[in-house]
Design a protein around this motif. Structure first.
Motif, PDB file in Angstrom:
ATOM      1  N   ILE A 108     -48.933  58.819 -80.832  1.00 19.76           N
ATOM      2  CA  ILE A 108     -48.157  57.629 -80.552  1.00 19.76           C
ATOM      3  C   ILE A 108     -47.533  57.177 -81.868  1.00 19.76           C
ATOM      4  CG2 ILE A 108     -49.688  56.936 -78.674  1.00 19.76           C
ATOM      5  CD1 ILE A 108     -50.855  54.843 -80.468  1.00 19.76           C
ATOM      6  N   ALA A 109     -46.506  56.385 -81.771  1.00 19.76           N
ATOM      7  CA  ALA A 109     -45.864  55.893 -82.984  1.00 19.76           C
ATOM      8  C   ALA A 109     -46.069  54.392 -83.081  1.00 19.76           C
ATOM      9  CB  ALA A 109     -44.381  56.222 -82.982  1.00 19.76           C
ATOM     10  N   LEU A 110     -46.340  53.954 -84.272  1.00 26.18           N
ATOM     11  CA  LEU A 110     -46.395  52.518 -84.539  1.00 26.18           C
ATOM     12  C   LEU A 110     -45.152  52.175 -85.339  1.00 26.18           C
ATOM     13  CD1 LEU A 110     -47.646  49.708 -84.803  1.00 26.18           C
ATOM     14  CD2 LEU A 110     -48.962  50.560 -86.739  1.00 26.18           C
ATOM     15  N   VAL A 111     -44.336  51.313 -84.781  1.00 24.28           N
ATOM     16  CA  VAL A 111     -43.066  51.005 -85.422  1.00 24.28           C
ATOM     17  C   VAL A 111     -43.092  49.580 -85.939  1.00 24.28           C
ATOM     18  CG1 VAL A 111     -40.592  50.916 -85.132  1.00 24.28           C
ATOM     19  CG2 VAL A 111     -41.945  52.522 -83.787  1.00 24.28           C
ATOM     20  N   VAL A 112     -42.991  49.427 -87.231  1.00 26.56           N
ATOM     21  CA  VAL A 112     -43.022  48.092 -87.818  1.00 26.56           C
ATOM     22  C   VAL A 112     -41.769  47.869 -88.653  1.00 26.56           C
ATOM     23  CG1 VAL A 112     -45.537  47.995 -87.900  1.00 26.56           C
ATOM     24  CG2 VAL A 112     -44.275  48.899 -89.842  1.00 26.56           C
ATOM     25  N   PRO A 113     -41.445  46.618 -88.870  1.00 21.82           N
ATOM     26  CA  PRO A 113     -40.251  46.331 -89.659  1.00 21.82           C
ATOM     27  C   PRO A 113     -40.408  46.796 -91.099  1.00 21.82           C
ATOM     28  CG  PRO A 113     -40.974  44.378 -88.460  1.00 21.82           C
ATOM     29  CD  PRO A 113     -42.059  45.386 -88.331  1.00 21.82           C
ATOM     30  N   GLU A 114     -41.509  46.424 -91.730  1.00 20.24           N
ATOM     31  CA  GLU A 114     -41.642  46.732 -93.148  1.00 20.24           C
ATOM     32  C   GLU A 114     -43.079  47.066 -93.489  1.00 20.24           C
ATOM     33  OE1 GLU A 114     -38.781  43.972 -95.493  1.00 20.24           O
ATOM     34  OE2 GLU A 114     -39.852  42.748 -94.028  1.00 20.24           O
ATOM     35  N   LEU A 115     -43.257  48.240 -94.015  1.00 18.21           N
ATOM     36  CA  LEU A 115     -44.622  48.650 -94.358  1.00 18.21           C
ATOM     37  C   LEU A 115     -45.131  47.964 -95.603  1.00 18.21           C
ATOM     38  CD1 LEU A 115     -44.221  52.307 -93.396  1.00 18.21           C
ATOM     39  CD2 LEU A 115     -46.151  50.868 -92.761  1.00 18.21           C
ATOM     40  N   ASP A 116     -44.220  47.526 -96.449  1.00 19.53           N
ATOM     41  CA  ASP A 116     -44.705  46.886 -97.666  1.00 19.53           C
ATOM     42  C   ASP A 116     -44.929  45.395 -97.464  1.00 19.53           C
ATOM     43  OD1 ASP A 116     -42.048  46.468 -97.431  1.00 19.53           O
ATOM     44  OD2 ASP A 116     -41.524  47.013 -99.482  1.00 19.53           O
ATOM     45  N   VAL A 117     -44.875  44.950 -96.237  1.00 19.79           N
ATOM     46  CA  VAL A 117     -45.396  43.628 -95.923  1.00 19.79           C
ATOM     47  C   VAL A 117     -46.867  43.830 -95.564  1.00 19.79           C
ATOM     48  CG1 VAL A 117     -45.370  41.780 -94.208  1.00 19.79           C
ATOM     49  CG2 VAL A 117     -43.229  42.626 -95.192  1.00 19.79           C
ATOM     50  N   PRO A 118     -47.755  43.226 -96.371  1.00 20.87           N
ATOM     51  CA  PRO A 118     -49.176  43.548 -96.241  1.00 20.87           C
ATOM     52  C   PRO A 118     -49.731  43.375 -94.830  1.00 20.87           C
ATOM     53  CG  PRO A 118     -48.811  42.258 -98.214  1.00 20.87           C
ATOM     54  CD  PRO A 118     -47.494  42.316 -97.491  1.00 20.87           C
ATOM     55  N   ARG A 170     -57.612  56.588 -83.253  1.00 19.46           N
ATOM     56  CA  ARG A 170     -58.436  57.778 -83.476  1.00 19.46           C
ATOM     57  C   ARG A 170     -59.628  57.804 -82.539  1.00 19.46           C
ATOM     58  NH1 ARG A 170     -57.685  60.940 -87.846  1.00 19.46           N
ATOM     59  NH2 ARG A 170     -59.831  61.657 -87.669  1.00 19.46           N
ATOM     60  N   ALA A 171     -60.135  56.640 -82.231  1.00 21.59           N
ATOM     61  CA  ALA A 171     -61.286  56.562 -81.340  1.00 21.59           C
ATOM     62  C   ALA A 171     -60.966  57.156 -79.971  1.00 21.59           C
ATOM     63  CB  ALA A 171     -61.737  55.112 -81.208  1.00 21.59           C
ATOM     64  N   HIS A 172     -59.691  57.248 -79.645  1.00 18.45           N
ATOM     65  CA  HIS A 172     -59.305  57.798 -78.350  1.00 18.45           C
ATOM     66  C   HIS A 172     -58.791  59.226 -78.461  1.00 18.45           C
ATOM     67  CE1 HIS A 172     -59.490  53.958 -76.093  1.00 18.45           C
ATOM     68  NE2 HIS A 172     -59.195  53.425 -77.250  1.00 18.45           N
ATOM     69  N   GLY A 173     -58.916  59.815 -79.615  1.00 15.31           N
ATOM     70  CA  GLY A 173     -58.458  61.184 -79.774  1.00 15.31           C
ATOM     71  C   GLY A 173     -56.957  61.310 -79.947  1.00 15.31           C
ATOM     72  N   TYR A 174     -56.301  60.211 -80.128  1.00 14.61           N
ATOM     73  CA  TYR A 174     -54.861  60.253 -80.390  1.00 14.61           C
ATOM     74  C   TYR A 174     -54.599  60.130 -81.876  1.00 14.61           C
ATOM     75  CZ  TYR A 174     -52.740  60.109 -75.743  1.00 14.61           C
ATOM     76  OH  TYR A 174     -52.278  60.419 -74.503  1.00 14.61           O
ATOM     77  N   VAL A 175     -53.382  60.356 -82.232  1.00 12.36           N
ATOM     78  CA  VAL A 175     -52.978  60.273 -83.616  1.00 12.36           C
ATOM     79  C   VAL A 175     -51.793  59.318 -83.703  1.00 12.36           C
ATOM     80  CG1 VAL A 175     -51.646  61.608 -85.286  1.00 12.36           C
ATOM     81  CG2 VAL A 175     -53.833  62.478 -84.450  1.00 12.36           C
ATOM     82  N   VAL A 176     -51.714  58.581 -84.791  1.00 11.23           N
ATOM     83  CA  VAL A 176     -50.623  57.616 -84.971  1.00 11.23           C
ATOM     84  C   VAL A 176     -49.687  58.064 -86.072  1.00 11.23           C
ATOM     85  CG1 VAL A 176     -50.021  55.223 -85.412  1.00 11.23           C
ATOM     86  CG2 VAL A 176     -52.284  55.787 -84.555  1.00 11.23           C
ATOM     87  N   MET A 177     -48.418  57.938 -85.827  1.00  9.20           N
ATOM     88  CA  MET A 177     -47.444  58.110 -86.891  1.00  9.20           C
ATOM     89  C   MET A 177     -46.747  56.777 -87.082  1.00  9.20           C
ATOM     90  SD  MET A 177     -47.031  61.142 -88.270  1.00  9.20           S
ATOM     91  CE  MET A 177     -48.566  62.044 -88.240  1.00  9.20           C
ATOM     92  N   LEU A 178     -46.438  56.459 -88.309  1.00  8.71           N
ATOM     93  CA  LEU A 178     -45.807  55.182 -88.586  1.00  8.71           C
ATOM     94  C   LEU A 178     -44.336  55.341 -88.831  1.00  8.71           C
ATOM     95  CD1 LEU A 178     -48.850  54.507 -90.182  1.00  8.71           C
ATOM     96  CD2 LEU A 178     -47.593  52.403 -89.788  1.00  8.71           C
ATOM     97  N   ASP A 179     -43.606  54.359 -88.407  1.00 10.91           N
ATOM     98  CA  ASP A 179     -42.180  54.378 -88.650  1.00 10.91           C
ATOM     99  C   ASP A 179     -41.736  52.975 -89.024  1.00 10.91           C
ATOM    100  OD1 ASP A 179     -39.665  55.281 -88.922  1.00 10.91           O
ATOM    101  OD2 ASP A 179     -39.314  55.667 -86.805  1.00 10.91           O
TER     102      ASP A 179
END
Lengths: 342, 342
Positions: B64-74, B88-97
């Motif tokens: 699945i993808a996690l899409v956020v506006p800005e990664l350097d916003v803590p 991860r607990a569900h056996g899936y993997v996340v990619m960030l965008d």
DNA sequence: CTCAGCTATTGCATCGTTGCAAAAGGCGCA
DNA sequence: TGCGCCTTTTGCAACGATGCAATAGCTGAG
């Protein structure tokens, strides 16, 4: 609902699949009449190309992955932004992945069932994994390493000159007249080499200034996090002869150290000067603001991305070690409010 | 070199492609003899499954993808970590965008040539994009929204109760005896609703305390960044009758505000108390440490991921609005060093 | 000795797209 | 009218893997 395919569109427009594909891709000329008819069908069915199928056929995905240990470490987040910018300029897309600095996950990423095969290349910021392991595992996917050095020259690698950076930071402290300069962040037993290089630079500065290194002033930390910086600072302040300056191996350690100092009623920089490495935004807004050695993140990103794409398209030279520039930013944590603040 | 396929392995082991596949997947029984022979061939050729092909055939990617506006916003970086853990607990993997909060990029992500089709689902933290747009664009890929509310109930959505959070923050300030409480971060013209909800909570608190809202004390900001918080604070301090407390709509604004106060020689919290929202790590280590309303990020992540996976496997209820818990963390920026520090 | 019933193995079709080369259609020129 | 050339359109195969169903090989019961 389930997503329409070229076949569906073709049927609807009464043309061949191939013609629809041609319209979608625009590479082959299509007559005006068919084009409009196909376009209408595309719109009506709200066709979206299946990128998985396309990637399989084309043999490339147009995506690279940036793999970092921890996204909530600001340095990596800020670097990620630069990498994304640099990559977009080439028409590629970046996906981020986090390993948590967990060797297991790093291995998993590169191992048999590796996700890595879905990307055209990897920018890797390894933490735990060692040289040989890396080499034995990545013989398929193009890789460029960021930050951590790997000994044998089998990978492209981009980083700052860690020895020089540490030396300059320490010299800055010495130049202010400090004589008991501590170091926080050594990692003598880590597989990673960055910390060790910074220790070398720190020692060089002291030695060149004719000072002897007091081993008690070198405080190792497991990782580079705020709370470990605070702990280390508490330790230093409790010494019979506490330091009058600290070189922290990254900004988070420095921020933790400053916090511990504040809590102990020790003034920064009057009683103890603090300098970090990384040039993260947080350090600009801390009180006092943090003097730091800032790597040129944009430059690192551009170089790394450029190199990786060259490896991907086969035009790459043999593996290179690239040194990116860095710069000492002097702020309040070493020179007080009189300095070049903000 | 170019990566071996099932075919290569099959040829080498003298068995059918299908048998190799069975060995690799382990789902179908294979005789001991063939298994070892195939395994040997697998090892010799260093076979790695082509995930693109596998995903095409299986119809899902496990990503699945996690899409956020800005990664350097803590806040987003910290949230990302929780999402990764939960996934991860569900056996899936996340990619960030990252979209950079740029409407163009958000649209691109969801548009015709969308990368989104490579993922089984999206966790989206929209910034600019509006409701109808979203709906018209995401009719293919399962989506769960984080944070920003979208009006019509066509999406699953997870967020804290922004009105309550803002009200509690403001009430905390009022409870300390402050009477001129300012607000930094309103966005009356934004498509996003979060800021507007927080303004409502802020007003509620004042009204319930029987105070009139001084509109001059509500300072809007384009975005939620440190430097804008600093600017806003400078503005407030320059008022003929400056406030004695500030509610900042997020922690970065608060940190910028505190920095501006420090530079102006105004003491926090003695002269002006400051509270933020987000509960980012940075606020724990600032000087003074930052009082904040902290959303339960782990809970948000778990809920969002759980919902998304339910949507993916079709077992999802109709779109729900989920409110995640939040908690006021009282620190030095409102109660000084005597408070529940750290 | 035959046949049902099981297990291990295989072949074929398919996922949705694109590369390649051949087919179909249109036109000018001899 | 017929031939060849150019442009547009199409069919087929392939990318690398897996689902399905059929085959081959074996055992045990009648």
């Amino acid at each position: 609902m389930a997503g329409s395919t070229l076949r569906d569109v073709a049927r609807r427009a009464g043309v061949s699949i191939r013609t629809v594909s041609n319209v979608v891709n625009g590479s082959v000329p299509v007559s005006e009449e068919l084009r409009t008819r196909v376009q209408a069908a595309l719109d009506e069915l709200d066709y979206r190309p299946n990128l998985v199928a396309r990637n399989l056929r084309r043999g490339r995905s147009g995506m690279i992955a940036l793999v970092v240990p921890e996204l909530d470490v600001p340095y990596f987040a800020e670097l990620a932004r630069e990498v994304i910018t640099a990559t977009r300029a080439h028409g590629y897309v970046v996906m981020l992945d986090q390993t948590d600095g967990d060797g297991e996950r790093e291995r998993e990423l590169l191992g048999r069932e590796s996700r890595a095969t879905m990307f055209d290349g990897l920018l890797l910021s390894p933490l735990t994994i060692s040289a040989e392991e890396l080499r034995s595992r990545t013989n398929r996917v193009p890789v460029v390493l960021l930050g951590e050095h790997i000994f044998n020259g089998s990978f492209h690698h981009v980083a700052i000159d860690n020895v020089a950076a540490a030396r300059e930071a320490t010299e800055h402290l010495l130049g202010l007249g400090r004589r008991r300069v501590a170091a926080i962040g050594d990692q003598p037993y880590s597989t990673g080499e960055t910390a060790q290089l910074r220790t070398i630079g720190y020692r060089q500065a002291l030695e060149r200034a004719g000072l002897t290194v007091d081993e008690d002033l070198i405080v190792p930390t497991q990782r580079f996090h705020r709370h470990l910086g605070a702990q280390a600072m508490e330790h230093l302040l409790a010494l019979p002869e506490p330091p009058d300056a600290v070189f922290c191996y990254n900004d988070l350690l420095a921020i933790g150290a400053m916090r511990a100092a504040a809590r102990a009623g020790v003034r920064v920089p009057e009683d103890i000067a603090v300098v970090g490495v990384d040039g993260i935004q947080e350090g600009q807004y801390s009180s006092p603001s943090l003097t730091t050695v800032a790597p040129d993140k944009a430059q690192i990103a551009r170089t790394a991305v450029g190199t990786l794409l060259a490896v991907i398209d086969g035009s790459a030279p043999p593996p290179t070690e690239t040194k990116a520039p860095h710069q000492l930013l002097v702020r309040e944590s070493t020179v007080g409010t009189g300095g070049a603040g903000s």
